[in-house]
Design an enzyme around this catalytic site. Structure first.
Site, PDB file in Angstrom:
ATOM      1  N   GLY A 140      -0.113   1.505  -5.089  1.00 46.73           N
ATOM      2  CA  GLY A 140      -0.749   1.098  -3.837  1.00 46.73           C
ATOM      3  C   GLY A 140      -1.304   2.253  -3.036  1.00 46.73           C
ATOM      4  O   GLY A 140      -2.421   2.185  -2.500  1.00 46.73           O
TER       5      GLY A 140
ATOM      6  N   ARG B 212      -1.815 -16.407 -12.168  1.00 46.77           N
ATOM      7  CA  ARG B 212      -3.239 -16.509 -12.541  1.00 46.77           C
ATOM      8  C   ARG B 212      -3.712 -17.957 -12.483  1.00 46.77           C
ATOM      9  O   ARG B 212      -4.768 -18.265 -11.934  1.00 46.77           O
ATOM     10  CB  ARG B 212      -3.463 -15.964 -13.957  1.00 46.77           C
TER      11      ARG B 212
ATOM     12  N   LYS C 243       3.341 -13.623 -14.056  1.00 46.99           N
ATOM     13  CA  LYS C 243       1.980 -13.171 -13.780  1.00 46.99           C
ATOM     14  C   LYS C 243       0.961 -14.193 -14.280  1.00 46.99           C
ATOM     15  O   LYS C 243      -0.052 -14.464 -13.623  1.00 46.99           O
ATOM     16  CB  LYS C 243       1.724 -11.811 -14.433  1.00 46.99           C
TER      17      LYS C 243
ATOM     18  N   GLY D  51       0.773  -1.231   0.000  1.00 51.11           N
ATOM     19  CA  GLY D  51       0.000   0.000   0.000  1.00 51.11           C
ATOM     20  C   GLY D  51       0.804   1.281   0.000  1.00 51.11           C
ATOM     21  O   GLY D  51       0.233   2.356  -0.187  1.00 51.11           O
TER      22      GLY D  51
END
Length: 317
Positions: free
Chosen positions: A22, A143, A139, A17
């Site tokens: 973020g 998934r 990535k 974050g």
């Protein structure tokens, strides 16, 4: 008179974050009324900018939860108190998101939605070379893991960050340096279309999607129609606004770019290999978004007024 029932907002946990995207997601989550928490290694960091950012989080009502990607128990405990987990970790920690998946499973699969850190081009629809190719493959692998574990999810493909690409008028050899004065570098012929979205808008669309059944187990694409532009169009738009033309446009053909990527060190090789996909091969806008796998943010949320490329460039004058 019957009063409307108060809408119960999902509890949002953001991992990563304090990073580039973020911090915008945290702010958007709070604005949208979600009880928001951020996983942090240190609630009182020595870095002044990060300390100030965390203070702004606290002042806005965000809960800071001490934890770490590499501290499994802290991850599990944080996830148990969340309905939605959004990962916004940076490039170097993308592979470590498998730890989040395992923590979600141990927490009992209690969450309603997991959004892994994608926030770029669709990794299954890019055509590039290493090092970006390996990053995208990671990535895709994540998934498949998320899907195999049966975790409800949304993949956010926001395409290009405005602050990365537009600040330098698309010159990826000078990212972060501001608009070039006299000379600009163009990859390929400059005609491939890219998509560029302002970070605050990326965050707004992301947060709108977390409780939307239309985005469940789908890819959320961001393709604002006014923000689909080629590098040549971007340059022409800037020259008109600035009232001056570039004295030199250095064009790098694809063959030369491929050689440059091999020779360049990190992080330039990463940026160039990403940009091969965006500016030369046009991978962000060269396919149709089919309902079977994706939805488009501006179509789902027409009430969100996004910043156009034209408007963003006005900020640079």
């Amino acid at each position: 008179m019957v009063l409307d029932k108060e809408v119960k907002r999902s509890r949002v946990l953001v991992i990563g974050g304090t990073g580039h995207i973020g911090k915008h997601i945290v702010a958007a989550s709070v604005r949208h009324g979600h009880p928001t928490s951020v996983l942090v290694r240190d609630a009182a960091p020595a870095d002044l900018a990060k300390a100030q950012l965390l203070k702004s989080f606290i002042d806005s009502g965000v809960a800071l939860i001490k934890g770490d990607l590499f501290d499994h128990d802290s991850l599990v405990n944080a996830i148990k108190d969340a309905d939605v987990v959004i990962s916004a970790v940076g490039t170097r920690q993308l592979d470590e998101q498998r730890r989040i998946v395992m923590a979600i499973k141990e927490a009992g699969n209690v969450i309603k939605r997991f959004l892994p850190s994608e926030f770029g081009s669709d990794p299954e629809r890019v055509h590039t070379v290493d090092p970006a190719a390996t990053l995208y493959a990671g990535k895709v692998s994540l998934r498949r893991l998320i899907e195999a574990e049966g975790i409800p999810h949304t993949y956010v493909c926001c395409n290009g960050f405005a602050e990365t690409y537009l600040l330098s008028i698309g010159d990826v050899t000078a990212v972060g340096a501001g608009p070039p004065a006299d000379k600009i570098t163009v990859l390929g012929d400059g005609d491939a279309k890219g998509v560029f979205v302002v970070e605050e808008d990326i965050a707004a669309y992301t947060v709108r999607a977390i409780d939307d059944t239309r985005t469940l187990n789908k890819i959320l694409y961001m393709r604002p129609s006014a923000n689909i532009v080629s590098h040549n169009e971007l340059i022409a738009l800037w020259e008109k606004k600035a009232g001056r033309t570039f004295q030199q446009i250095a064009r790098i053909p694809e063959a030369d770019l491929l050689k440059l990527i091999k020779e360049a060190a990190y992080p330039l090789n990463m940026m160039l290999s990403h940009s091969l996909s965006v500016f030369v091969r046009g991978d962000q806008a060269n396919f149709d978004i089919e309902p079977s796998f994706g939805v488009e943010a501006t179509e789902l949320y027409p009430d969100v007024k996004y910043t156009t490329v034209d408007e963003y460039l006005d900020r640079l004058l």
